[in-house]
Write a protein that holds these residues in place. Sequence first.
Motif, short mmCIF file in Angstrom:
data_model
loop_
_atom_site.label_atom_id
_atom_site.label_comp_id
_atom_site.label_asym_id
_atom_site.label_seq_id
_atom_site.Cartn_x
_atom_site.Cartn_y
_atom_site.Cartn_z
N SER A 197 0.79 -1.23 0.00
CA SER A 197 0.00 0.00 0.00
C SER A 197 0.82 1.28 0.00
O SER A 197 0.25 2.37 -0.14
N LYS A 239 0.08 3.23 -2.96
CA LYS A 239 -1.10 4.10 -3.04
C LYS A 239 -0.71 5.57 -2.99
O LYS A 239 -1.44 6.43 -3.46
N ALA A 243 -16.85 2.63 -2.53
CA ALA A 243 -16.07 1.48 -2.06
C ALA A 243 -16.96 0.55 -1.24
O ALA A 243 -16.51 -0.13 -0.31
N SER A 250 -10.95 -6.53 -2.74
CA SER A 250 -11.69 -5.98 -1.61
C SER A 250 -10.75 -5.22 -0.68
O SER A 250 -9.54 -5.15 -0.93
N ASP A 251 -11.29 -4.66 0.40
CA ASP A 251 -10.50 -3.92 1.38
C ASP A 251 -10.28 -4.75 2.63
O ASP A 251 -11.13 -5.57 3.02
N GLY A 270 -12.80 -2.93 5.22
CA GLY A 270 -13.69 -2.16 4.37
C GLY A 270 -14.76 -1.39 5.13
O GLY A 270 -15.32 -1.88 6.12
N ILE A 295 -10.00 7.40 1.38
CA ILE A 295 -9.38 6.29 0.65
C ILE A 295 -7.93 6.13 1.07
O ILE A 295 -7.44 5.01 1.26
N TYR A 307 -7.73 5.13 5.10
CA TYR A 307 -8.26 3.79 5.32
C TYR A 307 -7.56 2.75 4.44
O TYR A 307 -7.83 1.55 4.54
N SER A 308 -6.68 3.24 3.56
CA SER A 308 -5.91 2.37 2.66
C SER A 308 -6.83 1.46 1.85
O SER A 308 -6.67 0.24 1.80
N SER A 309 -7.79 2.07 1.17
CA SER A 309 -8.79 1.32 0.42
C SER A 309 -8.26 0.87 -0.94
O SER A 309 -7.91 1.68 -1.79
N ASN A 310 -8.23 -0.43 -1.15
CA ASN A 310 -7.85 -0.98 -2.46
C ASN A 310 -8.88 -0.63 -3.51
O ASN A 310 -8.54 -0.30 -4.65
N PHE A 331 -2.39 -0.56 -5.98
CA PHE A 331 -2.24 -0.75 -4.54
C PHE A 331 -1.04 -1.64 -4.19
O PHE A 331 -0.97 -2.24 -3.13
#
Length: 583
Positions: free
Chosen positions: A304, A307, A328, A340-341, A344, A354, A357-360, A414
């Motif tokens: 990540s 990102k 998301a 997915s996260d 999530g 994003i 929260y390190s959202s993929n 990511f």
Amino acid sequence: MKRFISALKRSVRPVEPTAGEAGPGRAPRAPGRRRPGLDGPKSSGRFALAIGLFAAVYLVIGARLVEWGAAPGETATYFRSNQIMSARPQIIDRDGRVLATDITTFSLFAEPRRIIDADEASELLLTVMPDLDPKWLYKRLSGDQGFVWLRRELTPGQKQAILDLGIPGIGFRSEKSRFYPGRSSAAYIVGHVNVDNQGTAGMEKWIDDQGYRALQNSGLATEADLTPVKLSMDLRVQHIVQDEIEQGMERYQALAAGGVVLDVETGEIIAMTSVPDYDPNVPSQALDKNRLNRMSAGLYEMGSTFKTFTTAMALDSGKVKLTDSFDASKPIRIGGFSISDFHGKRRVLSVPEIFIYSSNIGTAQEAEKVGIEAHQAFLTKLGLLSKWKTELPEVATPTQPKVWKLINSITISFGHGVSTTPLNTAVAAAALMNGGKLIPPTFLPRSKEEADAIAERVVSEKTSDEMRYLFRLNVADQRGSGNNADIKGYRVGGKTGTANKVVHGRYSDTKKFNAFLASFPIDHPRYIVLTVIDEPKAEKGKYYATAGMNAAVMAGNIIRRSATFLGVHPEFGETGKSLLVSY
């Protein structure tokens, strides 16, 4: 000399027997009779000439023997072929602290032709050096060579003990030997030399490649003429990084770990380490396959932390703004895979959310907005997909898909599907923190003016400002994954990276490679601190072994301990300069 003597012998031919002289098939001449033509002045002159020539030959031989005897324990042949062990320049840190220097040592040799009793000599030497192979030693001493090495770099005690044995045909050779007072502290930067004092790794090899090896081979590398080689490293900071990385590896029971501190304004490497490491005073340790400079020569999917670059790309393209949001709420399905996260939120997320929260899912959609070709071009422009040419020879070349497809762009957004070095990652991040200029890394001192002359703009100043805002938000906000690196007074910003490792061709759910990419002071960044840790375990009393739980802690400790040495003083309260970010 043998050829010279033989030539002289051939030039003095014996006088052929004449009539009346005793010889095969001839009767001896009668007593008192003179040999006609040979008893006069001419024959006497020839005889005197022969005697003179032989006397001259043996006089030369005697003189040479005296000369050889005056050189204690060394053969003339060895003197001519290897007269000195060349000195090397000192290596020092940016403040003049010695990292590598020469010391005088003694090495043991033998002249087997002068050994009277090889068996007795072997037994005596083994009393001082019992680790030598008796059969090997006897074979060396009983040969007919004029010179053989027995052992290099003796201790002073060993030398004296061997002298006390009084063995004929045994001698010592004084040599220059390399000594590293910091031992393993800076091994992967400084490097090491071989037994002949020639650089084979790190900056030691770089020194030789710059022309020193030619001076050494020509015998012109004299100690008085060698200027110390100054590095950009600060040994104080290097010790701190080394200590924290070693502690982290032990605390989290990891396979390996590493760290680097980089000046974002000049590209100077202030500190860099990797463990397991080795002692350059014992260079054979470097042959262990686990002793690798993971920061510049190791290739990893950086997870990540990538990102950071995806977000910067999206913002710099103008196709995404900080105020934008992405859905998301559900996984992305593509090519038979589901993205997915980890934690999530299952809802629409803003760009800052994003990031923290390190959202993929959200990051993948940012990459889609930019496009595949632009995505590859942006990472290439930041130097993430190319090998950096530095003074250090141990630098790996990143890998990427031969053909980028949509699935590649999404996973790379990511941090999966591209392998690069931690050093590449730190250099690219520096460009996002310093106002948008990519500066090649160096292990030598470099001024800001020199750096500006070679810098290349890769993102706008506005994008750099926005990325600094996101970095700080991810650490200062309790929701952020990097809050364990929040060191009071230093306004740290950063991004975590937890990458699943590939095992037998598939991503593992248990084995991870973690990283934390930090910058401080975030209002006006001066340094990048990147820490990595390979396959860490959850700390006692904790449930997770994600980057925020280990790599972020290591980076925070490095910043806390080294900031004052780097000229960054703490500021408490909210009196510091605020980030100006326009929405």
